[in-house]
Enzyme design. Structure first.
Site, PDB file in Angstrom:
ATOM      1  NE  ARG A 227       3.203  -5.552  12.831  1.00 39.78           N
ATOM      2  CZ  ARG A 227       3.147  -5.836  11.543  1.00 39.78           C
ATOM      3  NH1 ARG A 227       4.229  -6.286  10.918  1.00 39.78           N
ATOM      4  NH2 ARG A 227       2.023  -5.684  10.860  1.00 39.78           N
ATOM      5  CG  HIS A 275       8.762  -3.592   7.020  1.00 41.88           C
ATOM      6  ND1 HIS A 275       8.166  -2.978   8.083  1.00 41.88           N
ATOM      7  CD2 HIS A 275       7.915  -4.606   6.671  1.00 41.88           C
ATOM      8  CE1 HIS A 275       7.022  -3.566   8.380  1.00 41.88           C
ATOM      9  NE2 HIS A 275       6.851  -4.569   7.531  1.00 41.88           N
TER      10      HIS A 275
END
Length: 312
Positions: A227, A275
């Site tokens: 994250r 991502h």
């Protein structure tokens, strides 16, 4: 009687999940009425969810037995005060395999110093620098959930000495497991290569700050597919400029897509990936969704139930 399942996970992925969830449900003997259109909330038995959808008030779904997330991370839904139904996060073989492959690839990339040869096609014969063997390069993984544990085991199979850290005490064969604040400092001190795979919670926000980077060996590497908020961006940039961190590979960010003017884009020691470390795979994820619906109807415990106090 068919179960009413509301697919509140985004119109763009509805076509691929529609048939997959129906097929996985039928395989388990479940009759489901699956729809992506706004239903009568009081008639919904299960919600398949992703935070990209506009659904934010779960209060009217009084009959709903569980909210089944298609994402591994649940920090954008778990704190919702209207969500009183059980919440299950996504853990599926396809997502886990993808993360293991991405992490292993970038650990090997930094371990072997591949960038010097891939990017340095300038006529210079760089034969003088040889990497150590894997057994002499220590890897630390922060986070020993499903993804972290799987990555730790894969790297240990390649002969890397792997240390894992988690908030609570764990034991994994072949992995040196540490926990707590004192354990974190020791885990970071062993991190020639650090992989961060923790969820985003109040306890992990800015976990890797200036103090924590200072615990790492000089010239170590950082890989973050967890994250973005785990990393204090300014502290990382300072650690890179000071040589504490030799290179950082980052797949997740506080704001995504990463804004064009962000310093990470231009920094010579940072690799930005968009991502892509691990995506939910439709076929395997649909099986997890259907299995949790079957369990709910059979009165069995749900898979991957989120602990709301911990946030994951």
């Amino acid at each position: 009687m068919a179960l009413n399942v509301y697919f509140a996970a985004g119109k763009d992925i509805w076509p691929e999940y529609r048939d997959a969830i129906r097929a996985a449900s039928a395989k388990r003997g479940l009759a489901v009425n699956l729809s992506d259109s706004a239903p009568d909330p009081a008639a919904v038995d299960y919600i398949v969810y992703a935070p990209t959808e506009s659904l934010s008030d779960f209060g009217p779904f009084t009959r709903c037995k569980a909210v089944l997330s298609l994402w591994a991370g649940v920090e954008r839904i778990a704190p919702n005060p209207t969500l009183t139904q059980p919440l299950c996060r996504m853990v599926d073989d396809g997502l886990t395999e993808g993360m293991v492959e991405w992490v292993t690839g970038h650990v090997l990339r930094h371990h072997l110093g591949m960038d010097a040869h891939i990017l340095g096609q300038d006529g210079v014969w760089r034969h003088g620098v040889k990497p150590p063997l894997a057994r002499d390069r220590r890897v630390t993984i922060l986070g020993l959930g499903e993804l972290g544990t799987s990555c730790a085991k894969a790297l240990a199979q390649l002969n890397f000495p792997v240390t894992g850290w988690s908030r609570t005490e764990k034991a994994i064969e072949g992995i040196a497991c540490l926990s707590g604040e004192a354990g974190l400092a020791e885990a970071l001190a062993r991190a020639d290569i650090l992989v961060t795979l923790l969820p985003r919670t109040a306890a992990t926000e800015n976990l890797m700050n200036a103090e924590r980077f200072a615990c790492m060996p000089m010239g170590s590497f950082l890989i973050n597919p967890g994250r973005g908020a785990l990393i204090d961006d300014d502290a990382l940039l300072a650690a890179l400029d000071a040589g504490r961190i030799a290179q950082a590979t980052l797949d997740v960010f506080r704001v995504e897509p990463l804004p064009p003017g962000h310093p990470f884009w231009a920094h010579p020691k940072v690799t930005v990936t968009p991502h892509v470390a691990a995506d939910t795979r439709t076929a395997t994820a649909a099986g997890v969704v259907a299995e949790n619906i079957r369990r709910g109807e059979a009165g069995e415990p749900f898979l991957y139930l989120v602990d709301r106090k911990l946030g994951y």
